[in-house]
Write a protein that holds these residues in place. Structure first.
Motif, PDB file in Angstrom:
ATOM      1  N   VAL A   1     -15.025 -12.690  -5.328  1.00  0.00           N
ATOM      2  CA  VAL A   1     -15.676 -13.746  -4.555  1.00  0.00           C
ATOM      3  C   VAL A   1     -15.120 -13.771  -3.137  1.00  0.00           C
ATOM      4  O   VAL A   1     -15.865 -13.753  -2.151  1.00  0.00           O
ATOM      5  CB  VAL A   1     -15.498 -15.115  -5.240  1.00  0.00           C
ATOM      6  CG1 VAL A   1     -16.082 -16.222  -4.367  1.00  0.00           C
ATOM      7  CG2 VAL A   1     -16.165 -15.111  -6.612  1.00  0.00           C
ATOM      8  N   ALA A   2     -13.796 -13.823  -3.013  1.00  0.00           N
ATOM      9  CA  ALA A   2     -13.156 -13.844  -1.700  1.00  0.00           C
ATOM     10  C   ALA A   2     -12.918 -12.439  -1.144  1.00  0.00           C
ATOM     11  O   ALA A   2     -12.381 -12.302  -0.042  1.00  0.00           O
ATOM     12  CB  ALA A   2     -11.834 -14.595  -1.778  1.00  0.00           C
ATOM     13  N   GLN A   3     -13.292 -11.397  -1.912  1.00  0.00           N
ATOM     14  CA  GLN A   3     -13.163 -10.014  -1.476  1.00  0.00           C
ATOM     15  C   GLN A   3     -11.711  -9.697  -1.078  1.00  0.00           C
ATOM     16  O   GLN A   3     -11.415  -9.255   0.036  1.00  0.00           O
ATOM     17  CB  GLN A   3     -14.109  -9.726  -0.312  1.00  0.00           C
ATOM     18  CG  GLN A   3     -15.583  -9.751  -0.692  1.00  0.00           C
ATOM     19  CD  GLN A   3     -16.006  -8.514  -1.484  1.00  0.00           C
ATOM     20  OE1 GLN A   3     -15.953  -7.382  -0.960  1.00  0.00           O
ATOM     21  NE2 GLN A   3     -16.406  -8.712  -2.727  1.00  0.00           N
TER      22      GLN A   3
ATOM     23  N   LEU B   1      -4.505  -8.910   0.076  1.00  0.00           N
ATOM     24  CA  LEU B   1      -5.057  -8.007   1.079  1.00  0.00           C
ATOM     25  C   LEU B   1      -6.576  -7.971   0.935  1.00  0.00           C
ATOM     26  O   LEU B   1      -7.096  -8.121  -0.178  1.00  0.00           O
ATOM     27  CB  LEU B   1      -4.506  -6.586   0.899  1.00  0.00           C
ATOM     28  CG  LEU B   1      -3.035  -6.337   1.233  1.00  0.00           C
ATOM     29  CD1 LEU B   1      -2.684  -4.893   0.865  1.00  0.00           C
ATOM     30  CD2 LEU B   1      -2.755  -6.593   2.702  1.00  0.00           C
ATOM     31  N   PRO B   2      -7.310  -7.752   2.027  1.00  0.00           N
ATOM     32  CA  PRO B   2      -8.764  -7.616   1.909  1.00  0.00           C
ATOM     33  C   PRO B   2      -9.129  -6.409   1.047  1.00  0.00           C
ATOM     34  O   PRO B   2      -8.474  -5.361   1.109  1.00  0.00           O
ATOM     35  CB  PRO B   2      -9.222  -7.422   3.355  1.00  0.00           C
ATOM     36  CG  PRO B   2      -8.104  -7.947   4.200  1.00  0.00           C
ATOM     37  CD  PRO B   2      -6.850  -7.683   3.422  1.00  0.00           C
TER      38      PRO B   2
ATOM     39  N   LEU C   1       0.809  -1.218   0.000  1.00  0.00           N
ATOM     40  CA  LEU C   1       0.000   0.000   0.000  1.00  0.00           C
ATOM     41  C   LEU C   1       0.841   1.265   0.000  1.00  0.00           C
ATOM     42  O   LEU C   1       0.314   2.345  -0.267  1.00  0.00           O
ATOM     43  CB  LEU C   1      -0.939   0.009   1.208  1.00  0.00           C
ATOM     44  CG  LEU C   1      -2.026  -1.077   1.200  1.00  0.00           C
ATOM     45  CD1 LEU C   1      -2.877  -0.986   2.454  1.00  0.00           C
ATOM     46  CD2 LEU C   1      -2.909  -0.952  -0.040  1.00  0.00           C
ATOM     47  N   THR C   2       2.138   1.152   0.275  1.00  0.00           N
ATOM     48  CA  THR C   2       2.972   2.356   0.354  1.00  0.00           C
ATOM     49  C   THR C   2       4.032   2.432  -0.728  1.00  0.00           C
ATOM     50  O   THR C   2       4.608   3.497  -0.950  1.00  0.00           O
ATOM     51  CB  THR C   2       3.679   2.430   1.720  1.00  0.00           C
ATOM     52  OG1 THR C   2       4.539   1.284   1.879  1.00  0.00           O
ATOM     53  CG2 THR C   2       2.663   2.461   2.857  1.00  0.00           C
ATOM     54  N   SER C   3       4.308   1.335  -1.423  1.00  0.00           N
ATOM     55  CA  SER C   3       5.436   1.306  -2.354  1.00  0.00           C
ATOM     56  C   SER C   3       4.984   1.130  -3.791  1.00  0.00           C
ATOM     57  O   SER C   3       4.140   0.279  -4.101  1.00  0.00           O
ATOM     58  CB  SER C   3       6.388   0.162  -1.982  1.00  0.00           C
ATOM     59  OG  SER C   3       7.406   0.030  -2.956  1.00  0.00           O
ATOM     60  N   ALA C   4       5.607   1.904  -4.689  1.00  0.00           N
ATOM     61  CA  ALA C   4       5.333   1.765  -6.122  1.00  0.00           C
ATOM     62  C   ALA C   4       5.873   0.462  -6.683  1.00  0.00           C
ATOM     63  O   ALA C   4       5.537   0.089  -7.810  1.00  0.00           O
ATOM     64  CB  ALA C   4       5.953   2.942  -6.869  1.00  0.00           C
TER      65      ALA C   4
ATOM     66  N   ALA D   1      -9.538  -0.547  -0.302  1.00  0.00           N
ATOM     67  CA  ALA D   1     -10.453   0.549  -0.603  1.00  0.00           C
ATOM     68  C   ALA D   1     -10.300   1.690   0.395  1.00  0.00           C
ATOM     69  O   ALA D   1     -10.477   2.861   0.047  1.00  0.00           O
ATOM     70  CB  ALA D   1     -11.894   0.043  -0.608  1.00  0.00           C
ATOM     71  N   ALA D   2      -9.974   1.351   1.640  1.00  0.00           N
ATOM     72  CA  ALA D   2      -9.850   2.379   2.674  1.00  0.00           C
ATOM     73  C   ALA D   2      -8.459   2.996   2.731  1.00  0.00           C
ATOM     74  O   ALA D   2      -8.231   3.923   3.505  1.00  0.00           O
ATOM     75  CB  ALA D   2     -10.190   1.766   4.037  1.00  0.00           C
ATOM     76  N   SER D   3      -7.533   2.507   1.918  1.00  0.00           N
ATOM     77  CA  SER D   3      -6.150   2.981   1.981  1.00  0.00           C
ATOM     78  C   SER D   3      -6.007   4.367   1.378  1.00  0.00           C
ATOM     79  O   SER D   3      -6.875   4.843   0.636  1.00  0.00           O
ATOM     80  CB  SER D   3      -5.228   2.001   1.258  1.00  0.00           C
ATOM     81  OG  SER D   3      -5.525   1.977  -0.135  1.00  0.00           O
TER      82      SER D   3
END
Length: 337
Positions: free
Chosen positions: A19-21, A53-54, A6-9, A59-61
């Protein structure tokens, strides 16, 4: 702080699993990205690094990039991979080709209001935004990204243009060489037929589909319908987003490469001084999706000439169908020209 998806390119959203979200992130370096014609299972390196990752966490990141990625959208089998490789002549550009999550979201998009949709409309919009932001992050040494989408993703052009200050190149070609290109390759023909349903729905939504049903169309007619539907869509997008959408004809790019690359560079705000480097790119003489195979402009012209002779009846059937629809809707004449 250690690099995380979530933080690195260095990590790309690589696969969505509604299905597994969950979402799979994979670490790919610059060479791996440059080599990939498709960012799907074919691009996975041995001993790939990454993890799931969920979807909710993604989505909240707070994924950030300095500028949103620009894009190449197209009708399929019309030189989009070549164009994306030519843009790599600008060393500041990271080109990402056909990321799989974009295809997953494009397939889900028309079904979001249905009871069996795996994604809620707001969730899908948020995932599209997060994926685009993550793909927009260039690796060190680069400053920007151009994403070459799969041809089935054109239903996402409008939501992307509406949510990002980005620019798009819309690439297609005249009907006859398009049909010849598809008919000479069973895989290409299947790709176009698979996209025909969404394209017919879009044609209906724009008021030009009365009396048209997919099952009543032959394969050449489905291809012609898809071509016309995308021309209608592209014309509407160019009108709705002036200055941010550039229409490019692949035949013109081949015939007048310098002038067309100058137009594309200006549109994407790239240094025009590097157009000569793009003109000298080895990509011109290779099959774009498999760089170890030689395939230049003369090879393509020869193949198209043979295909137009071999499949003359099917090409005529597609052209006749398109002409008949334009006669019913004369306002389409300029779009189909």
């Amino acid at each position: 702080m250690p690099a995380t998806p979530l933080t690195s390119a260095e990590y790309l959203p690589f696969k969505l699993d509604p299905v597994a979200q969950r979402v799979l992130f994979v670490r790919l370096d610059a060479q791996q990205r440059r080599a990939a014609a498709f960012l799907d299972e074919r691009a996975l390196p041995a001993n790939a690094q990454g993890g799931w990752l969920p979807l909710a966490a993604f989505a909240a990141s707070d994924v950030r990039s300095e500028r949103p990625a620009d894009a190449i959208f197209h009708i399929g089998h019309c030189g989009s991979t070549l164009l994306s490789r030519l843009l790599e002549s600008w060393t500041e550009v990271q080109a990402l080709r056909e990321p799989l999550p974009l295809r997953t979201l494009a397939e889900a998009w028309p079904l979001l209001s249905e009871v069996d949709s795996r994604l809620a409309p707001a969730q899908a919009a948020q995932l599209l935004q997060r994926c685009w932001q993550a793909w927009s992050r260039p690796l060190p040494g680069q400053r920007r990204t151009v994403i070459k989408a799969t041809s089935s993703c054109n239903g996402l052009i409008e939501p992307l243009l509406s949510n990002f200050d980005m620019r798009a190149v819309l690439l297609d070609m005249p009907l006859r060489p398009y049909l010849a290109t598809l008919l000479k390759s069973p895989d290409s023909l299947r790709d176009a037929a698979s996209a025909a349903g969404e394209r017919l729905r879009d044609l209906h939504a724009r008021g030009y589909g009365e009396g048209l049903a997919l099952h009543a169309l032959s394969l050449p007619q489905q291809c012609a319908m898809g071509w016309l539907a995308e021309r209608v869509r592209f014309a509407a997008l160019a009108q709705q987003h002036p200055g941010r959408v550039l229409r490019v004809d692949f035949e013109q790019l081949l015939a007048q490469p310098e002038a067309e690359l100058q137009r594309i560079a200006a549109h994407l705000q790239l240094d025009a001084a590097l157009v000569p480097a793009a003109l000298q790119s080895p990509a011109w003489g290779k099959y774009s999706k498999a760089q170890d195979h030689g395939y230049g402009r003369e090879d393509r012209a020869h193949d198209l000439q043979l295909a137009q002779q071999r499949y003359a009846a099917d090409i005529a059937a597609g052209e006749d169908w398109c002409h008949a629809l334009v006669q019913r809707h004369p306002q389409l004449a300029s779009v189909a020209a």
